[in-house]
Design a protein around this motif. Structure first.
Motif, PDB file in Angstrom:
ATOM      1  N   GLU A 146       0.819  -1.209   0.000  1.00 52.55           N
ATOM      2  CA  GLU A 146       0.000   0.000   0.000  1.00 52.55           C
ATOM      3  C   GLU A 146       0.854   1.262   0.000  1.00 52.55           C
ATOM      4  O   GLU A 146       0.398   2.335  -0.371  1.00 52.55           O
ATOM      5  CB  GLU A 146      -0.959   0.024   1.196  1.00 52.55           C
ATOM      6  CG  GLU A 146      -2.078  -0.992   1.109  1.00 52.55           C
ATOM      7  CD  GLU A 146      -1.636  -2.386   1.535  1.00 52.55           C
ATOM      8  OE1 GLU A 146      -0.730  -2.510   2.397  1.00 52.55           O
ATOM      9  OE2 GLU A 146      -2.173  -3.358   0.987  1.00 52.55           O
ATOM     10  N   LEU A 147       2.106   1.163   0.429  1.00 53.70           N
ATOM     11  CA  LEU A 147       2.993   2.327   0.418  1.00 53.70           C
ATOM     12  C   LEU A 147       3.237   2.852  -0.989  1.00 53.70           C
ATOM     13  O   LEU A 147       3.621   4.003  -1.167  1.00 53.70           O
ATOM     14  CB  LEU A 147       4.341   1.983   1.055  1.00 53.70           C
ATOM     15  CG  LEU A 147       4.382   1.907   2.574  1.00 53.70           C
ATOM     16  CD1 LEU A 147       5.750   1.471   3.050  1.00 53.70           C
ATOM     17  CD2 LEU A 147       4.005   3.232   3.188  1.00 53.70           C
ATOM     18  N   VAL A 148       3.012   2.026  -1.994  1.00 51.31           N
ATOM     19  CA  VAL A 148       3.239   2.451  -3.376  1.00 51.31           C
ATOM     20  C   VAL A 148       2.310   3.603  -3.738  1.00 51.31           C
ATOM     21  O   VAL A 148       2.720   4.564  -4.375  1.00 51.31           O
ATOM     22  CB  VAL A 148       3.045   1.271  -4.356  1.00 51.31           C
ATOM     23  CG1 VAL A 148       3.118   1.736  -5.792  1.00 51.31           C
ATOM     24  CG2 VAL A 148       4.070   0.178  -4.090  1.00 51.31           C
ATOM     25  N   TYR A 149       1.036   3.545  -3.326  1.00 51.86           N
ATOM     26  CA  TYR A 149       0.065   4.551  -3.737  1.00 51.86           C
ATOM     27  C   TYR A 149      -0.471   5.419  -2.607  1.00 51.86           C
ATOM     28  O   TYR A 149      -1.303   6.281  -2.835  1.00 51.86           O
ATOM     29  CB  TYR A 149      -1.100   3.916  -4.501  1.00 51.86           C
ATOM     30  CG  TYR A 149      -1.818   2.827  -3.748  1.00 51.86           C
ATOM     31  CD1 TYR A 149      -2.852   3.119  -2.888  1.00 51.86           C
ATOM     32  CD2 TYR A 149      -1.456   1.489  -3.920  1.00 51.86           C
ATOM     33  CE1 TYR A 149      -3.508   2.126  -2.193  1.00 51.86           C
ATOM     34  CE2 TYR A 149      -2.114   0.488  -3.241  1.00 51.86           C
ATOM     35  CZ  TYR A 149      -3.139   0.821  -2.380  1.00 51.86           C
ATOM     36  OH  TYR A 149      -3.775  -0.174  -1.694  1.00 51.86           O
ATOM     37  N   ASP A 153       4.080   7.081   4.690  1.00 46.58           N
ATOM     38  CA  ASP A 153       5.470   6.940   5.124  1.00 46.58           C
ATOM     39  C   ASP A 153       6.440   6.859   3.955  1.00 46.58           C
ATOM     40  O   ASP A 153       7.618   6.595   4.154  1.00 46.58           O
ATOM     41  CB  ASP A 153       5.627   5.677   5.986  1.00 46.58           C
ATOM     42  CG  ASP A 153       4.929   5.816   7.326  1.00 46.58           C
ATOM     43  OD1 ASP A 153       4.875   6.951   7.843  1.00 46.58           O
ATOM     44  OD2 ASP A 153       4.449   4.807   7.863  1.00 46.58           O
ATOM     45  N   ARG A 154       5.970   7.082   2.750  1.00 51.28           N
ATOM     46  CA  ARG A 154       6.821   6.926   1.579  1.00 51.28           C
ATOM     47  C   ARG A 154       7.959   7.936   1.557  1.00 51.28           C
ATOM     48  O   ARG A 154       9.020   7.671   0.998  1.00 51.28           O
ATOM     49  CB  ARG A 154       5.972   7.020   0.319  1.00 51.28           C
ATOM     50  CG  ARG A 154       6.684   6.523  -0.908  1.00 51.28           C
ATOM     51  CD  ARG A 154       5.796   6.430  -2.106  1.00 51.28           C
ATOM     52  NE  ARG A 154       5.176   7.707  -2.381  1.00 51.28           N
ATOM     53  CZ  ARG A 154       4.025   7.842  -3.004  1.00 51.28           C
ATOM     54  NH1 ARG A 154       3.367   6.815  -3.408  1.00 51.28           N
ATOM     55  NH2 ARG A 154       3.522   9.042  -3.218  1.00 51.28           N
ATOM     56  N   TYR A 155       7.778   9.091   2.168  1.00 52.37           N
ATOM     57  CA  TYR A 155       8.811  10.119   2.141  1.00 52.37           C
ATOM     58  C   TYR A 155      10.092   9.663   2.836  1.00 52.37           C
ATOM     59  O   TYR A 155      11.159  10.197   2.594  1.00 52.37           O
ATOM     60  CB  TYR A 155       8.308  11.426   2.763  1.00 52.37           C
ATOM     61  CG  TYR A 155       8.099  11.358   4.253  1.00 52.37           C
ATOM     62  CD1 TYR A 155       9.111  11.712   5.125  1.00 52.37           C
ATOM     63  CD2 TYR A 155       6.890  10.944   4.783  1.00 52.37           C
ATOM     64  CE1 TYR A 155       8.931  11.648   6.491  1.00 52.37           C
ATOM     65  CE2 TYR A 155       6.697  10.878   6.147  1.00 52.37           C
ATOM     66  CZ  TYR A 155       7.716  11.233   6.992  1.00 52.37           C
ATOM     67  OH  TYR A 155       7.540  11.158   8.350  1.00 52.37           O
ATOM     68  N   ARG A 156      10.012   8.649   3.704  1.00 49.73           N
ATOM     69  CA  ARG A 156      11.203   8.160   4.404  1.00 49.73           C
ATOM     70  C   ARG A 156      11.999   7.142   3.594  1.00 49.73           C
ATOM     71  O   ARG A 156      13.099   6.792   3.966  1.00 49.73           O
ATOM     72  CB  ARG A 156      10.797   7.520   5.729  1.00 49.73           C
ATOM     73  CG  ARG A 156      10.355   8.545   6.743  1.00 49.73           C
ATOM     74  CD  ARG A 156      10.263   7.927   8.085  1.00 49.73           C
ATOM     75  NE  ARG A 156       8.849   7.730   8.384  1.00 49.73           N
ATOM     76  CZ  ARG A 156       8.405   7.070   9.416  1.00 49.73           C
ATOM     77  NH1 ARG A 156       9.234   6.497  10.242  1.00 49.73           N
ATOM     78  NH2 ARG A 156       7.122   6.944   9.624  1.00 49.73           N
ATOM     79  N   LEU A 157      11.436   6.671   2.509  1.00 47.95           N
ATOM     80  CA  LEU A 157      12.117   5.657   1.709  1.00 47.95           C
ATOM     81  C   LEU A 157      13.226   6.272   0.869  1.00 47.95           C
ATOM     82  O   LEU A 157      13.082   7.366   0.341  1.00 47.95           O
ATOM     83  CB  LEU A 157      11.121   4.980   0.764  1.00 47.95           C
ATOM     84  CG  LEU A 157      10.059   4.096   1.380  1.00 47.95           C
ATOM     85  CD1 LEU A 157       9.095   3.637   0.297  1.00 47.95           C
ATOM     86  CD2 LEU A 157      10.684   2.905   2.062  1.00 47.95           C
ATOM     87  N   GLN A 158      14.317   5.537   0.737  1.00 46.44           N
ATOM     88  CA  GLN A 158      15.353   5.900  -0.220  1.00 46.44           C
ATOM     89  C   GLN A 158      15.132   5.025  -1.431  1.00 46.44           C
ATOM     90  O   GLN A 158      15.073   3.790  -1.318  1.00 46.44           O
ATOM     91  CB  GLN A 158      16.734   5.670   0.368  1.00 46.44           C
ATOM     92  CG  GLN A 158      17.057   6.625   1.487  1.00 46.44           C
ATOM     93  CD  GLN A 158      18.476   6.453   1.973  1.00 46.44           C
ATOM     94  OE1 GLN A 158      19.266   5.746   1.386  1.00 46.44           O
ATOM     95  NE2 GLN A 158      18.787   7.130   3.066  1.00 46.44           N
ATOM     96  N   THR A 159      14.982   5.655  -2.582  1.00 47.78           N
ATOM     97  CA  THR A 159      14.622   4.916  -3.789  1.00 47.78           C
ATOM     98  C   THR A 159      15.531   5.297  -4.941  1.00 47.78           C
ATOM     99  O   THR A 159      16.250   6.295  -4.889  1.00 47.78           O
ATOM    100  CB  THR A 159      13.166   5.206  -4.194  1.00 47.78           C
ATOM    101  OG1 THR A 159      13.035   6.587  -4.513  1.00 47.78           O
ATOM    102  CG2 THR A 159      12.198   4.834  -3.090  1.00 47.78           C
ATOM    103  N   VAL A 160      15.460   4.484  -5.977  1.00 46.43           N
ATOM    104  CA  VAL A 160      16.155   4.761  -7.220  1.00 46.43           C
ATOM    105  C   VAL A 160      15.150   4.570  -8.355  1.00 46.43           C
ATOM    106  O   VAL A 160      14.304   3.670  -8.294  1.00 46.43           O
ATOM    107  CB  VAL A 160      17.403   3.856  -7.392  1.00 46.43           C
ATOM    108  CG1 VAL A 160      17.029   2.394  -7.464  1.00 46.43           C
ATOM    109  CG2 VAL A 160      18.213   4.269  -8.594  1.00 46.43           C
ATOM    110  N   ALA A 161      15.211   5.452  -9.355  1.00 43.20           N
ATOM    111  CA  ALA A 161      14.293   5.369 -10.490  1.00 43.20           C
ATOM    112  C   ALA A 161      14.608   4.132 -11.324  1.00 43.20           C
ATOM    113  O   ALA A 161      15.766   3.770 -11.512  1.00 43.20           O
ATOM    114  CB  ALA A 161      14.397   6.624 -11.342  1.00 43.20           C
TER     115      ALA A 161
END
Length: 183
Positions: A146-149, A153-161
């Motif tokens: 559910e964090l995908v949409y 709490d998504r702002y705390r994730l470190q992601t890569v495109a």
């Protein structure tokens, strides 16, 4: 006596396909997808989720899935308009699957034919995790999809495109004018 407005429901029909994916680092790709709606939406028919076949393109970096989507809803309110949620996975030569990316896109609220590019991302781990993923596979994944949409709490994730999922969607709206909604 029941009024005409009470007997007629607004309807949304989504007909289209997941065309494919491009820009991913792996070539053997498949996609799991689902359509998420709010509480005012009632699913009438069609599949709300599915999985494409694996494609291993011989030319270029675009995986072709041409996976159909055909779903029909009745609507009590426009809150919670449908979102297409995708998870792209790669398949290695040993039959193991690795996450290539998560993504979502709001489906169009206007009738007609639409082309949508859904960009994806994946969570990153430590430098050690990233190094291990390059040689062994199995990078970090979300505990709660559910964090995908949902932005809680998504702002705390470190992601890569990652790559892009290409979608073609036809939207058919019916009886919205009965509720004072013009499109």
């Amino acid at each position: 006596m029941v009024g005409a407005r009470d007997s007629v429901q607004a309807e949304v029909h989504l007909i289209g396909q997941l065309l494919g994916g491009s820009g991913f680092p792996s070539t053997q790709l498949f996609c799991r997808w689902n359509i998420h709606t709010g509480g005012a939406w009632h699913h009438l028919e069609g599949l709300k989720e599915g999985q494409t076949q694996v494609d291993n393109p011989l030319l270029g970096d675009t995986a072709i899935w041409a996976h159909p989507i055909d779903v029909h809803y009745t609507v009590k309110g426009i809150t919670g308009w449908p979102k297409l949620v995708v998870q792209v996975y790669s398949l290695d030569s040993f039959g193991r699957t690795d996450l290539c990316g998560y993504g979502f896109c709001n489906l169009p609220a206007t009738p007609g034919a639409h082309r949508i590019d859904c960009v994806t991302w994946r969570p990153t781990g430590s430098l050690r995790d990233e190094f291990r993923q390059q040689f062994v596979g199995g990078g970090p994944q979300l505990r709660s999809p559910e964090l995908v949409y949902t932005p809680l709490d998504r702002y705390r994730l470190q992601t890569v495109a990652m790559g892009t999922v290409h979608v073609q969607m036809n939207v058919i709206l019916r009886n919205f004018e009965q509720y004072g909604i013009e499109y």
